[in-house]
Design a protein around this motif. Structure first.
Motif, PDB file in Angstrom:
ATOM      1  N   ASP A   1       0.854  -1.174   0.000  1.00 48.45           N
ATOM      2  CA  ASP A   1       0.000   0.000   0.000  1.00 48.45           C
ATOM      3  C   ASP A   1       0.897   1.234   0.000  1.00 48.45           C
ATOM      4  O   ASP A   1       2.122   1.134  -0.013  1.00 48.45           O
ATOM      5  CB  ASP A   1      -0.966  -0.006   1.189  1.00 48.45           C
ATOM      6  CG  ASP A   1      -0.268   0.010   2.536  1.00 48.45           C
ATOM      7  OD1 ASP A   1       0.960   0.248   2.587  1.00 48.45           O
ATOM      8  OD2 ASP A   1      -0.947  -0.199   3.548  1.00 48.45           O
ATOM      9  N   GLU A   2       0.305   2.380   0.024  1.00 52.44           N
ATOM     10  CA  GLU A   2       1.067   3.622  -0.055  1.00 52.44           C
ATOM     11  C   GLU A   2       2.028   3.785   1.126  1.00 52.44           C
ATOM     12  O   GLU A   2       3.162   4.227   0.959  1.00 52.44           O
ATOM     13  CB  GLU A   2       0.103   4.814  -0.125  1.00 52.44           C
ATOM     14  CG  GLU A   2       0.757   6.057  -0.647  1.00 52.44           C
ATOM     15  CD  GLU A   2      -0.260   7.143  -0.948  1.00 52.44           C
ATOM     16  OE1 GLU A   2      -0.025   8.270  -0.481  1.00 52.44           O
ATOM     17  OE2 GLU A   2      -1.257   6.854  -1.616  1.00 52.44           O
ATOM     18  N   ASN A   3       1.599   3.414   2.323  1.00 55.50           N
ATOM     19  CA  ASN A   3       2.446   3.531   3.512  1.00 55.50           C
ATOM     20  C   ASN A   3       3.649   2.598   3.426  1.00 55.50           C
ATOM     21  O   ASN A   3       4.772   3.000   3.747  1.00 55.50           O
ATOM     22  CB  ASN A   3       1.657   3.223   4.787  1.00 55.50           C
ATOM     23  CG  ASN A   3       0.696   4.335   5.148  1.00 55.50           C
ATOM     24  OD1 ASN A   3       0.896   5.473   4.757  1.00 55.50           O
ATOM     25  ND2 ASN A   3      -0.350   3.979   5.867  1.00 55.50           N
ATOM     26  N   LEU A   4       3.425   1.352   3.003  1.00 54.21           N
ATOM     27  CA  LEU A   4       4.520   0.396   2.888  1.00 54.21           C
ATOM     28  C   LEU A   4       5.494   0.826   1.795  1.00 54.21           C
ATOM     29  O   LEU A   4       6.700   0.724   1.962  1.00 54.21           O
ATOM     30  CB  LEU A   4       3.998  -1.014   2.607  1.00 54.21           C
ATOM     31  CG  LEU A   4       5.062  -2.106   2.511  1.00 54.21           C
ATOM     32  CD1 LEU A   4       5.899  -2.175   3.796  1.00 54.21           C
ATOM     33  CD2 LEU A   4       4.415  -3.447   2.219  1.00 54.21           C
ATOM     34  N   LEU A   5       4.975   1.330   0.703  1.00 53.82           N
ATOM     35  CA  LEU A   5       5.832   1.800  -0.385  1.00 53.82           C
ATOM     36  C   LEU A   5       6.724   2.942   0.100  1.00 53.82           C
ATOM     37  O   LEU A   5       7.922   2.957  -0.167  1.00 53.82           O
ATOM     38  CB  LEU A   5       4.994   2.241  -1.581  1.00 53.82           C
ATOM     39  CG  LEU A   5       5.765   2.689  -2.807  1.00 53.82           C
ATOM     40  CD1 LEU A   5       6.654   1.577  -3.339  1.00 53.82           C
ATOM     41  CD2 LEU A   5       4.809   3.147  -3.894  1.00 53.82           C
TER      42      LEU A   5
END
Length: 86
Positions: A12-16
């Motif tokens: 997801d955006e946070n992990l990326l």
């Protein structure tokens, strides 16, 4: 220098963002280590270094894709530098 990200999480955006930030930190730390450890006058090609970053176990390993001559030269000190045992 190449990184292979290993994990069982959906990206997801946070992990990326976390991966991008971590890769930036790792590139700096590993490059600094390699310059200190290797004879840079030999024109070492850092693009021949591959690393597996396991997001689940929070570890980094020198990948099997890295030429053995480099692995043998840096492995023991690399894992100490990263605060891990190999």
């Amino acid at each position: 220098m190449n990184f292979n990200w290993i994990g069982n999480q959906d990206i997801d955006e946070n992990l990326l963002k976390k991966c991008v930030d971590l890769e930036f930190e790792l590139r700096y730390k590993i490059t600094k280590f390699l310059i200190r450890r290797l004879d840079v006058e030999c024109n070492i090609d850092f693009t021949r270094f591959y690393f597996d970053v396991d997001m689940t176990t929070k570890t980094i390993r020198i990948s099997e894709k890295t030429p053995q001559e480099y692995v043998q030269e840096v492995a023991a000190d690399f894992y100490k530098e990263m605060g891990q045992s190999n």
